[in-house]
Design a protein around this motif. Structure first.
Motif, short mmCIF file in Angstrom:
data_model
loop_
_atom_site.label_atom_id
_atom_site.label_comp_id
_atom_site.label_asym_id
_atom_site.label_seq_id
_atom_site.Cartn_x
_atom_site.Cartn_y
_atom_site.Cartn_z
N ARG A 53 1.44 9.10 -5.93
CA ARG A 53 1.59 10.51 -5.57
C ARG A 53 2.58 11.20 -6.50
O ARG A 53 2.34 12.34 -6.96
CB ARG A 53 2.04 10.64 -4.12
CG ARG A 53 2.25 12.10 -3.68
CD ARG A 53 2.69 12.21 -2.23
NE ARG A 53 1.61 11.84 -1.32
CZ ARG A 53 1.60 10.73 -0.59
NH1 ARG A 53 2.59 9.87 -0.68
NH2 ARG A 53 0.58 10.46 0.20
N ASP A 74 -4.01 6.55 3.12
CA ASP A 74 -2.93 5.57 3.18
C ASP A 74 -2.28 5.51 4.56
O ASP A 74 -1.94 4.43 5.06
CB ASP A 74 -1.88 5.85 2.10
CG ASP A 74 -1.38 7.29 2.15
OD1 ASP A 74 -1.95 8.09 2.91
OD2 ASP A 74 -0.42 7.60 1.41
N TYR A 75 -2.11 6.68 5.20
CA TYR A 75 -1.51 6.69 6.53
C TYR A 75 -2.35 5.91 7.53
O TYR A 75 -1.83 5.14 8.34
CB TYR A 75 -1.32 8.13 7.02
CG TYR A 75 -0.28 8.91 6.25
CD1 TYR A 75 1.08 8.68 6.47
CD2 TYR A 75 -0.65 9.86 5.32
CE1 TYR A 75 2.04 9.39 5.76
CE2 TYR A 75 0.30 10.58 4.60
CZ TYR A 75 1.65 10.34 4.83
OH TYR A 75 2.60 11.04 4.13
N SER A 88 0.96 3.95 -2.98
CA SER A 88 0.57 5.32 -2.67
C SER A 88 1.67 6.31 -3.04
O SER A 88 1.40 7.38 -3.61
CB SER A 88 0.24 5.43 -1.18
OG SER A 88 -0.21 6.74 -0.86
N PRO A 97 -2.34 9.85 -4.66
CA PRO A 97 -2.01 8.85 -3.64
C PRO A 97 -3.24 8.07 -3.22
O PRO A 97 -4.37 8.46 -3.51
CB PRO A 97 -1.48 9.70 -2.48
CG PRO A 97 -2.18 11.01 -2.64
CD PRO A 97 -2.33 11.22 -4.14
N VAL A 98 -3.02 6.96 -2.56
CA VAL A 98 -4.14 6.16 -2.05
C VAL A 98 -4.81 6.95 -0.93
O VAL A 98 -4.15 7.37 0.02
CB VAL A 98 -3.64 4.81 -1.51
CG1 VAL A 98 -4.79 4.03 -0.88
CG2 VAL A 98 -3.00 4.00 -2.63
N LEU A 107 0.83 -1.20 0.00
CA LEU A 107 0.00 0.00 0.00
C LEU A 107 0.87 1.26 0.00
O LEU A 107 0.57 2.24 -0.70
CB LEU A 107 -0.92 -0.01 1.21
CG LEU A 107 -1.94 1.13 1.33
CD1 LEU A 107 -2.89 1.11 0.14
CD2 LEU A 107 -2.71 1.00 2.64
N THR A 108 1.95 1.22 0.77
CA THR A 108 2.86 2.37 0.82
C THR A 108 3.52 2.60 -0.53
O THR A 108 3.61 3.75 -1.01
CB THR A 108 3.94 2.13 1.89
OG1 THR A 108 3.32 1.95 3.16
CG2 THR A 108 4.87 3.33 1.97
#
Length: 207
Positions: A90, A100-101, A86, A96-97, A82-83
């Motif tokens: 970006r 995501d954070y 994202s 970005p997703v 996922l990171t």
């Protein structure tokens, strides 16, 4: 250094086996001494702590902890993927997703809880042995026994507190700020894993 220490422990155990068996004349006493020495040898082969499989149902519980750790690893892989997606989105697409954070934070938190029972089951928690490395294996096992009792009690306390947090999140319906992911299920995983950790701690005491 660790391998040298374990080799020295095995050497001590082998000497203990002969000494204990020769110190008893009867077959029953000799068998008891041999059994105790064998347990010490198993402890030496596991870095000083007895394997969980020696406790009733310990082998089955240890297999369950391994499954939980594998699931935790999947959560970490999802967080990593996922990171990457994202960050790439970006910088390449300006997209970005969303959240995501939050998603990575939840996935990593769940993974850590899933790792707890396994690390304790196999005796892989970080420990400072500067003052105890020179003690005999008997004394080290006694300290491990006290440690396992305290660890089980702390695990039970954490389970109780996490249960209250789970009930609060479930009742309030609290969600993450950006994308509205419900938080109660992550706390539910925490309750399950901490309860499982407590069971592992009790089994280590019995071992």
């Amino acid at each position: 250094r660790i391998n040298y220490r374990r080799a020295e422990q095995r050497k001590l155990v082998l000497n203990t086996i002969g000494a204990e068996i020769m110190s008893f004349s009867g077959p029953t006493e000799g068998a008891v001494a041999a059994g105790n020495a064998a347990r010490l040898e198993q402890a030496a082969s596991h870095g000083g702590s007895l394997p969980l499989s020696l406790a009733p149902g310990g082998a089955f519980v240890e297999r369950l902890t391994r499954i939980g750790a594998l699931i935790g690893g999947i959560f970490l892989l999802v967080a990593v993927a996922l990171t990457i997606i994202s960050v790439a989105g970006r910088y390449l697409l300006g997209m970005p997703v969303p959240g995501d954070y939050e998603l990575v934070e939840i996935a990593c938190g769940v993974a850590v809880f899933l790792f707890f029972p396994f690390t304790h089951a196999v005796g892989s928690n970080i420990s400072a042995e500067f003052f105890t490395s020179g003690l005999s294996l008997y004394k080290q096992r006694f300290l491990d026994f006290i440690h396992d009792i305290i660890f089980a009690l702390i695990g039970a306390l954490f389970t109780w507190q996490m249960m209250h947090a789970f009930e609060d999140k479930l009742t309030s319906g609290e969600t993450s700020i950006l994308i509205g992911v419900p938080l109660w299920w992550a706390y539910g995983v925490g309750v399950f894993c901490l309860a499982f950790l407590t069971i592992v701690g009790v089994l280590r005491v019995l071992a």
